[in-house]
Enzyme design. Sequence first.
Site, mmCIF file in Angstrom:
data_model
loop_
_atom_site.group_PDB
_atom_site.id
_atom_site.type_symbol
_atom_site.label_atom_id
_atom_site.label_comp_id
_atom_site.label_asym_id
_atom_site.label_seq_id
_atom_site.Cartn_x
_atom_site.Cartn_y
_atom_site.Cartn_z
ATOM 1 N N GLY A 1 -60.993 -65.097 -5.359
ATOM 2 C CA GLY A 1 -60.408 -63.850 -4.885
ATOM 3 C C GLY A 1 -60.186 -62.834 -5.992
ATOM 4 O O GLY A 1 -60.521 -61.657 -5.843
ATOM 5 N N GLY B 1 -60.607 -69.897 -2.076
ATOM 6 C CA GLY B 1 -60.436 -71.351 -2.097
ATOM 7 C C GLY B 1 -61.639 -72.086 -1.527
ATOM 8 O O GLY B 1 -62.031 -73.144 -2.036
HETATM 9 P P1 ADP Z 1 -59.822 -66.405 -8.928
HETATM 10 O O1 ADP Z 1 -58.926 -65.878 -7.823
HETATM 11 O O2 ADP Z 1 -60.953 -65.478 -9.237
HETATM 12 O O3 ADP Z 1 -60.257 -67.821 -8.665
HETATM 13 P P2 ADP Z 1 -57.550 -67.248 -10.479
HETATM 14 O O4 ADP Z 1 -56.667 -67.064 -9.289
HETATM 15 O O5 ADP Z 1 -57.829 -68.628 -10.925
HETATM 16 O O6 ADP Z 1 -58.935 -66.458 -10.258
HETATM 17 O O7 ADP Z 1 -56.904 -66.508 -11.726
HETATM 18 C C1 ADP Z 1 -56.622 -65.138 -11.713
HETATM 19 C C2 ADP Z 1 -55.416 -64.834 -12.556
HETATM 20 O O8 ADP Z 1 -55.550 -65.337 -13.866
HETATM 21 C C3 ADP Z 1 -55.189 -63.349 -12.692
HETATM 22 O O9 ADP Z 1 -53.997 -63.008 -12.046
HETATM 23 C C4 ADP Z 1 -55.078 -63.140 -14.194
HETATM 24 O O10 ADP Z 1 -54.049 -62.252 -14.571
HETATM 25 C C5 ADP Z 1 -54.787 -64.530 -14.703
HETATM 26 N N1 ADP Z 1 -55.143 -64.689 -16.117
HETATM 27 C C6 ADP Z 1 -56.352 -64.597 -16.686
HETATM 28 N N2 ADP Z 1 -56.291 -64.741 -18.012
HETATM 29 C C7 ADP Z 1 -54.978 -64.924 -18.326
HETATM 30 C C8 ADP Z 1 -54.252 -65.126 -19.538
HETATM 31 N N3 ADP Z 1 -54.877 -65.168 -20.717
HETATM 32 N N4 ADP Z 1 -52.906 -65.266 -19.442
HETATM 33 C C9 ADP Z 1 -52.280 -65.230 -18.256
HETATM 34 N N5 ADP Z 1 -52.905 -65.046 -17.088
HETATM 35 C C10 ADP Z 1 -54.242 -64.890 -17.110
HETATM 36 MG MG MG Z 2 -56.807 -66.186 -7.397
#
Ligand code: ADP
Ligand code: MG
Length: 397
Positions: free
Chosen positions: A354, A377
Amino acid sequence: MSKRTLAQLDGTQLDGQRVVVRVDLNVPMSGGTVTDDTRIRASLPTIQLLHDRGARVVLLSHLGRPAGVPDPRYSLRPLVRVLEKLLGFPVAFLADPTSSDAVSEVRHLPRGGVALGENTRFYPGEEKNDPALADRFAALGDMYVNDAFGSAHRAHASTEAIAHRLKPAVAGLLMEKELRFLGEAVDHPARPFVAILGGAKISGKIDLVESLLPKVDRILIGGAMACTFFKAMGLETGTSLVEPDRVDMAKSLLQQAGDKLVLPSGAVIAQRLDGSAPTREVSRDQVPSGWGVYDIDDASLQLFADCIAAAKTVIWNGPMGVFETPPFDRGTLGVARALAAATRAGAVTIVGGGDSAAAIAAAGLEDQVTHVSTGGGASLEFLEGKPLPGVAALDDA
Ligand code: ADP
Ligand code: MG
């Protein structure tokens, strides 16, 4: 195993039929207004096809997380007008899709008519995959189409049990597209095959790393995930988001992966997570205590971009930094641009997750990659090789 699809049914199988379609209209809303209609637009081709073929269409979806009871904050009613505007014809609303009134309303729909049912999660049986609730939903239709890829990893009454009750039970156009792109990428990737993983927590993505490792040529890791690996390497991580209980896991992944696993060589750090705080770029072994890692640095971005440029298949899941807070969006935007460039050069590029989908949209590049998955997910679980109950329940091809 491949599944029977809506596209495989001929017109005579649809004309006049009542078709229950599970769509994913779980869109972000604010004060009764849809703030991002991506998922609605992604559902349109299936609805339009059924409308054109003269089916009587019943749309079912969940919205948000109501507690199994009606909750006006999560009503789907405001989506009627949004759908009408996008489709260009009227859409009826079934205030209680489990009622006998709803059954008769659907019977009275004109050929090609569309009705939207109220939130499936207003019923406690939905998330329990309750047979009695599935019977109720099934009473609305003669056949079933599941187009809700984003909900397919859950066995719920409207995604799983219902598929055993209405036949045929087939994959909609969006579902088919998601399964084709994600499935081909993992099962028959053109090589080199590169995965880029990031995001907040390594704990949610360990299964993904383990299942992708034997398949990919390289895994590039960014985001806070990388910090847990840094810790596992014995490096100072300051105030970065690290999961201490996953450090051992990270150690064993590092050993297992050898040079397939590529970590950032450096980071953008700050003393607090604030866009106006002073930042520094340091190599990964130079993070001072009291500072936190919020993005990959330019050198790492360059390294990742080079890997992406050389790849023929790329899967991206998880931002490289706290992209919601500029300037910590640079690594993430850079990866988005690298994916777009690789796509132009002929690579298959797929974005799942997402926040990653939001990031590529923020970069304005969502049309310049091969596929942006609508399922966060669900795409994660699919890429992990887990069966999706909402797909498994559909008819085999
Ligand atoms: P996706 O939804 O694409 O699978 P995630 O939900 O796993 O991604 O992660 C997204 C979150 O990770 C974002 O809110 C982002 O701010 C956070 N994030 C990325 N890098 C860092 C970091 N270095 N420190 C803290 N949060 C991080
Ligand atoms: Mg996410």
